[in-house]
Enzyme design. Structure first.
Site, PDB file in Angstrom:
ATOM      1  N   HIS A 197       0.869  -1.258   0.043  1.00 24.93           N
ATOM      2  CA  HIS A 197      -0.077  -0.197  -0.285  1.00 24.93           C
ATOM      3  C   HIS A 197       0.763   1.269   0.114  1.00 24.93           C
ATOM      4  CE1 HIS A 197      -4.050  -1.867   0.733  1.00 24.93           C
ATOM      5  NE2 HIS A 197      -3.254  -2.709   1.125  1.00 24.93           N
ATOM      6  N   ASP A 398       3.682   9.406  -0.846  1.00 22.20           N
ATOM      7  CA  ASP A 398       2.631   8.499  -0.566  1.00 22.20           C
ATOM      8  C   ASP A 398       2.241   7.604  -1.511  1.00 22.20           C
ATOM      9  OD1 ASP A 398       0.001   8.280   1.009  1.00 22.20           O
ATOM     10  OD2 ASP A 398      -0.663  10.296   1.015  1.00 22.20           O
TER      11      ASP A 398
HETATM   12  P1  ADQ Z   1      -2.765   6.031   4.746  1.00 21.86           P
HETATM   13  O1  ADQ Z   1      -1.258   6.506   4.831  1.00 21.86           O
HETATM   14  O2  ADQ Z   1      -3.559   6.153   5.978  1.00 21.86           O
HETATM   15  O3  ADQ Z   1      -3.110   4.786   3.764  1.00 21.86           O
HETATM   16  P2  ADQ Z   1      -4.802   7.533   3.070  1.00 21.86           P
HETATM   17  O4  ADQ Z   1      -4.723   6.941   1.673  1.00 21.86           O
HETATM   18  O5  ADQ Z   1      -4.766   9.109   2.849  1.00 21.86           O
HETATM   19  O6  ADQ Z   1      -3.329   7.086   3.711  1.00 21.86           O
HETATM   20  O7  ADQ Z   1      -5.934   7.166   3.787  1.00 21.86           O
HETATM   21  C1  ADQ Z   1      -6.274   7.752   4.796  1.00 21.86           C
HETATM   22  C2  ADQ Z   1      -7.724   7.566   5.354  1.00 21.86           C
HETATM   23  O8  ADQ Z   1      -7.787   7.888   6.600  1.00 21.86           O
HETATM   24  C3  ADQ Z   1      -8.761   8.151   4.461  1.00 21.86           C
HETATM   25  O9  ADQ Z   1      -9.819   6.938   4.113  1.00 21.86           O
HETATM   26  C4  ADQ Z   1      -9.326   9.152   5.100  1.00 21.86           C
HETATM   27  O10 ADQ Z   1     -10.675   9.340   4.989  1.00 21.86           O
HETATM   28  C5  ADQ Z   1      -9.399   8.785   6.716  1.00 21.86           C
HETATM   29  N1  ADQ Z   1      -8.996   9.886   7.458  1.00 21.86           N
HETATM   30  C6  ADQ Z   1      -7.833  10.852   7.398  1.00 21.86           C
HETATM   31  N2  ADQ Z   1      -7.570  11.355   8.374  1.00 21.86           N
HETATM   32  C7  ADQ Z   1      -8.859  11.360   9.133  1.00 21.86           C
HETATM   33  C8  ADQ Z   1      -9.557  11.968   9.954  1.00 21.86           C
HETATM   34  N3  ADQ Z   1      -9.073  13.152  10.753  1.00 21.86           N
HETATM   35  N4  ADQ Z   1     -10.822  11.740  10.642  1.00 21.86           N
HETATM   36  C9  ADQ Z   1     -11.259  10.434   9.891  1.00 21.86           C
HETATM   37  N5  ADQ Z   1     -10.959   9.904   8.963  1.00 21.86           N
HETATM   38  C10 ADQ Z   1      -9.414  10.310   8.351  1.00 21.86           C
HETATM   39  C11 ADQ Z   1      -1.917   3.990   3.051  1.00 21.86           C
HETATM   40  C12 ADQ Z   1      -1.004   4.476   2.085  1.00 21.86           C
HETATM   41  C13 ADQ Z   1      -1.607   5.372   1.074  1.00 21.86           C
HETATM   42  C14 ADQ Z   1      -2.714   4.441   0.481  1.00 21.86           C
HETATM   43  C15 ADQ Z   1      -3.588   3.787   1.410  1.00 21.86           C
HETATM   44  C16 ADQ Z   1      -4.503   2.792   0.750  1.00 21.86           C
HETATM   45  O11 ADQ Z   1       0.032   5.248   2.860  1.00 21.86           O
HETATM   46  O12 ADQ Z   1      -0.891   5.931   0.525  1.00 21.86           O
HETATM   47  O13 ADQ Z   1      -3.720   5.452  -0.403  1.00 21.86           O
HETATM   48  O14 ADQ Z   1      -2.766   3.217   2.498  1.00 21.86           O
HETATM   49  O15 ADQ Z   1      -3.884   1.697  -0.087  1.00 21.86           O
END
Ligand code: ADQ
Length: 500
Positions: A197, A398
């Site tokens: 991921h 990311d």
């Molecule tokens: P993450 O590094 O966790 O995932 P991301 O893809 O942005 O990053 O996902 C974060 C999730 O958390 C989103 O669904 C978002 O809605 C939720 N979120 C963030 N802040 C929040 C808050 N304050 N309150 C509620 N919800 C919140 C890892 C990798 C990414 C990749 C994903 C999926 O680092 O690059 O996209 O896995 O493969």
């Protein structure tokens, strides 16, 4: 264990991930264990496939279980996708807490996370942490083989096809090889897939890892290895060739090791698009302001570029004072990995920076930054996404970034807002109609935010329409299908390895 022709996606699926698709909590009053549902996109897409195929989920339950403690069934009122995952279909990982800490906070989050995000200066390389990583990966492999035995018993009754084992992420890069070997010894057929991921770094970064060969060999225990984008696939293939001397085929994305051919595939993840549209349609407004809202939503992580983002916003207010009292930055940061020092330091830096910028620009009627340090519910999140004028998705690095995609799905209003995305996120590779912003260039970033704020309505509409169409088409279900299709087509694609 792999007889490819014998395997197809009709078989049950065993998902192996660091965390189970829900969190276990101990009820403070009764002391009993309860499941807390998780609504993440990945869980939403994968759980139904596991449930439908009578599969199994192997993972850590989030707390250390006592010797006789069992995973409880879900709450009868639970309507989330994991509700149908019966406790007999869950194989929990148990580990001695200190060992698990060295594995999780040590090797996973202080070694692999920064290194794979190309931030080697933040990475620690500690032999004890690596030993813990090996042990926990062995535990995962053992539990997965146990799950394969459970399915085999079931298969004799149901005559199902051989299962697919799907291993997730950087926590489990060694497990696949052991699963393959042990299943083979036990005469169990299965097909193994791995998905990372986060980014896979370039060779000159990856080679800094003292255990780089072992990691590659571990991943290559799979039949198919998936990454978000082609660049990560090519980095991985390059490392296999340069570290292990594997024969590789860059055109067809194949790697050969020990007489086996491993397919490498770009499988960009999507979000549950329709669910976010629905949330946005139903969510009540939560922002009571006449100002244009610039929105940031992230885990509080140094890879997300939060400090750079605040400084770019400060630069915007310096260079374009016409925005003073007209815009505000709403930054929502969910606490993350709070046991790791790097994350504690970041929290402190953010607190100070928000205070400094607000202190500098606040007027009697307005503060430039609203900063929420916490998790917000899905309805509220959808309302923020829907009502924001600009979303700032500016990570330094990311794997993909789901926030960019969730924002786009929620842009149901007319005229829509503007997405600003970093080219260093997987999402930046494919969301071409967004404004692309290098987060390291503060002056430029300030200008791009300015451009987003003054963008004419028709340009916003054209850009957002394209972005929305792509995300609707490539949602998380189609990612799941693409994975299953890639597993199905292994036979043809891995027949012959061409030029290196
Ligand atoms: P993450 O590094 O966790 O995932 P991301 O893809 O942005 O990053 O996902 C974060 C999730 O958390 C989103 O669904 C978002 O809605 C939720 N979120 C963030 N802040 C929040 C808050 N304050 N309150 C509620 N919800 C919140 C890892 C990798 C990414 C990749 C994903 C999926 O680092 O690059 O996209 O896995 O493969």
């Amino acid at each position: 264990c792999v007889s490819r022709s014998a395997c197809n996606s009709k078989g049950s699926m065993i998902v192996v991930s660091n965390r189970l698709p829900f969190i276990l909590k101990r009820n403070e009053k009764t002391g009993e264990l309860e499941r807390k549902a998780s609504a993440g996109g990945l869980v939403t897409a994968v759980a139904p496939v596991v449930i439908r195929g009578n599969g199994i989920w192997v993972g850590w339950p989030g707390i250390h279980l006592g010797p006789n403690e069992k995973i409880p069934e879900s709450d009868p009122n639970d309507k989330t996708p994991t509700a149908g995952l019966l406790s007999k279909k869950i194989v929990p990982i148990s580990a001695e807490p200190k060992l698990f800490d060295s594995y999780y906070n040590g090797c996973c989050n202080a070694t692999f996370w920064p290194l794979f995000h190309s931030m080697p200066d933040r990475a620690t390389f500690i032999a004890d942490h690596w030993r813990a990583y090996i042990k926990i990966n062995e535990e995962f492999a053992e539990k997965t083989v146990h799950a394969l035995h459970l399915l085999k018993e079931n298969k004799e009754r149901n005559d199902a096809s051989p299962p697919i084992v799907w291993v997730h992420d950087y926590h489990l890069m060694l497990a696949a090889n052991w699963i393959r070997q042990r299943a083979e010894e036990d005469g169990i057929k299965c097909k193994l897939g791995f998905f990372l991921h986060i980014p896979f770094p370039a060779w000159d970064i990856f080679r800094l890892l003292p255990w780089s060969d072992e990691v590659l060999q571990g991943i290559l225990g799979c039949d198919m290895v998936g990454f978000h984008i082609t660049d990560y696939c090519l980095n991985f293939i390059d490392c296999c060739q340069r570290n292990l001397g594997c024969r590789v085929d860059r055109k067809n994305l194949l790697v050969e090791l020990g007489g086996r051919t491993i397919c490498v595939r770009p499988l960009p993840i999507g979000v549950p698009y329709d669910r976010f549209v629905q949330l946005a349609q139903n969510a009540k407004p939560v922002l009571s302001t006449n100002q244009k809202v610039i929105l940031g939503v992230d885990r509080l992580d140094y890879t997300k570029g939060l400090v750079h983002r605040l400084k770019a916003f400060e630069r915007l207010l310096e260079k374009h004072p016409e925005h003073i009292e007209k815009v505000m930055l709403l930054q929502i940061s969910v606490p993350s990995r709070t046991d790791v020092k790097e994350y504690q330091d970041l929290k402190e830096e953010m607190d100070q920076l928000v205070g400094r910028i607000n202190g500098r620009f606040t007027t009697p009627n307005w503060s430039p930054i609203r900063y929420i340090y916490g998790c917000v519910g899905q309805d509220e999140l959808a309302a923020f996404y829907r009502d924001a004028a600009v979303a700032l998705v500016t990570p330094l690095r990311d794997g993909m970034n789901l926030v960019a995609k969730e924002f786009v799905a929620c842009q149901i209003k007319q005229p829509p807002g503007v997405l600003i995305v970093s080219p260093f996120a997987g999402a930046g590779e494919m969301m071409h109609e967004a404004l692309i912003c290098n987060p390291y260039e503060l002056d430029d970033a300030a200008e791009i935010i300015h451009r987003a704020l003054i963008m004419p309505e028709d340009e916003r509409t054209v850009r957002m329409n394209h972005l929305r169409r792509r995300e609707q088409l490539n949602d998380v279900d189609s990612w799941m299908k693409a994975f299953l299709k890639a597993m199905d087509s292994l036979e043809e694609e891995a027949d012959d390895i061409g030029a290196t």
